[in-house]
Design a protein around this motif. Sequence first.
Motif, PDB file in Angstrom:
ATOM      1  N   VAL A  70      55.763  30.838  42.712  1.00  0.00           N
ATOM      2  CA  VAL A  70      55.062  31.965  43.345  1.00  0.00           C
ATOM      3  C   VAL A  70      53.749  31.486  43.968  1.00  0.00           C
ATOM      4  O   VAL A  70      53.397  31.876  45.091  1.00  0.00           O
ATOM      5  CB  VAL A  70      54.800  33.083  42.316  1.00  0.00           C
ATOM      6  N   ALA A  71      53.013  30.631  43.249  1.00  0.00           N
ATOM      7  CA  ALA A  71      51.759  30.090  43.797  1.00  0.00           C
ATOM      8  C   ALA A  71      52.029  29.267  45.050  1.00  0.00           C
ATOM      9  O   ALA A  71      51.276  29.345  46.036  1.00  0.00           O
ATOM     10  CB  ALA A  71      51.055  29.247  42.736  1.00  0.00           C
ATOM     11  N   THR A  74      52.693  31.524  47.945  1.00  0.00           N
ATOM     12  CA  THR A  74      51.431  32.148  48.363  1.00  0.00           C
ATOM     13  C   THR A  74      50.616  31.198  49.228  1.00  0.00           C
ATOM     14  O   THR A  74      50.084  31.581  50.275  1.00  0.00           O
ATOM     15  CB  THR A  74      50.616  32.575  47.134  1.00  0.00           C
ATOM     16  N   GLY A  86      44.574  36.164  47.652  1.00  0.00           N
ATOM     17  CA  GLY A  86      46.014  36.292  47.427  1.00  0.00           C
ATOM     18  C   GLY A  86      46.417  35.915  46.014  1.00  0.00           C
ATOM     19  O   GLY A  86      47.204  36.622  45.362  1.00  0.00           O
ATOM     20  N   LEU A  87      45.897  34.803  45.520  1.00  0.00           N
ATOM     21  CA  LEU A  87      46.222  34.388  44.157  1.00  0.00           C
ATOM     22  C   LEU A  87      45.594  35.313  43.127  1.00  0.00           C
ATOM     23  O   LEU A  87      46.172  35.552  42.056  1.00  0.00           O
ATOM     24  CB  LEU A  87      45.778  32.938  43.945  1.00  0.00           C
ATOM     25  N   ARG A  89      45.182  38.520  43.607  1.00  0.00           N
ATOM     26  CA  ARG A  89      46.066  39.683  43.637  1.00  0.00           C
ATOM     27  C   ARG A  89      47.341  39.401  42.832  1.00  0.00           C
ATOM     28  O   ARG A  89      47.841  40.277  42.104  1.00  0.00           O
ATOM     29  CB  ARG A  89      46.402  40.032  45.088  1.00  0.00           C
ATOM     30  N   ASN A  90      47.886  38.197  42.964  1.00  0.00           N
ATOM     31  CA  ASN A  90      49.055  37.816  42.149  1.00  0.00           C
ATOM     32  C   ASN A  90      48.751  37.983  40.659  1.00  0.00           C
ATOM     33  O   ASN A  90      49.559  38.526  39.896  1.00  0.00           O
ATOM     34  CB  ASN A  90      49.436  36.354  42.407  1.00  0.00           C
ATOM     35  N   ASP A  94      50.406  40.433  37.917  1.00  0.00           N
ATOM     36  CA  ASP A  94      50.993  39.828  36.714  1.00  0.00           C
ATOM     37  C   ASP A  94      50.519  40.581  35.475  1.00  0.00           C
ATOM     38  O   ASP A  94      51.321  40.942  34.597  1.00  0.00           O
ATOM     39  CB  ASP A  94      50.580  38.349  36.646  1.00  0.00           C
TER      40      ASP A  94
END
Length: 393
Positions: A70-71, A74, A86-87, A89-90, A94
């Motif tokens: 996922v990273a 992104t 963005g990370l 927000r991930n 989570d």
Amino acid sequence: MTASGLIGLAIHTPVGAFIDGTHFKRGTIVAGVMTLAISGLAITLFPVFPVVATANAVMAVAGAIFGPAVAAITVGVLGRDGLAAGLGRNAAFDNAGNVFIAVVAGVVGWWFSQSAVFYLVPILAVLAVIPVLSIPVRAIDNARTRGCESARPDRRKQPSSWAVLIGCRPLVVFATCVALFHFANAPMLPLVGQKLALAHAGEETAPMSACIIAAQTVMLPLALLVGAKADRWRRKPIFLAAFAILPIRGFLYPLSDNAFWLVGVQLLDGVGAGIFGALMPVVLADLMRGTGRYNISQGDVATTQDIGASLSNTVAGLIVVKAGYSFAFVTLASVALVGFVVFLLTMPEALRERAPMGGSSVLAVIPGGPRCVAADKQQHMSIVIWGGDAGQR
């Protein structure tokens, strides 16, 4: 569980290398979540030791795939612009997912049966596949997913040697500090649970659940805040805040056995864990920019993190047996304090300035003429560009 833990330790780095090399990032995530679904069903339908042990081991491998993949996607979609947001927000999503599934699993387990919880796994696996496949393939720059900044114009750029993982001193320092952090952090919540069980026999379930949900609830907005402000506030000061919070927690826990006190202190866990979850992949992206070894660096750091966490549970347990809970908390706090000092003194700022002109960073545009002062921080070299008019360079 021990076997799956050991497999998880061994698999992080190979998984990172695989994600670096493959162009099928979406397919990797789909395969991982479907493997989780099959394993969950296997445990429910065939609850015998060989099946459960095998399913746990397979789940450990699949679990090691999801986060780095996922990273990587992104990074491949966003590049450097907006990466921290963005990370972050991930990480926030989570944490929201953790709270959501904890509530849903609790309701399903209470209303139906414990085994019914496992049937949630395939349902959520299908739901996870839908957004993954909704990402257009062309939106993912495979050069950037592994930390190569060349992106579309220069896809043939070769990654650095694997020796960069050892030769990059900031990466080694960062991995060491992460191991110290998780060595200190991992046993704290289990020890809190034991203290609650001793002080409030038969009533520990509710406050223990409150500890978990409280920390996750704090992590969610904090991850968004860290993602939004990481470029402005820089990486190192934010990480120092996470390291500073951990010894404070360790020193506060022994002061009282009151359930409200312990839950209140546990809120601080959301601060440290929220910063780590949102910022660690950003720091690694900074350190590995241009090397092509981003995902394998995630695997290396995850391995050191798990080693620290695994060892600390045994050490903390032995300390509790010999000297009691208070001494165990103080010992863990002292380890966290060492991590803070090491990070403060030896870890450089990971964020590098944007390079608008062939790797140089513009430091100043001097008024009164078309002159530009630029510096290449890697070579410690300054360049002064003079022109007769604004059109010349």
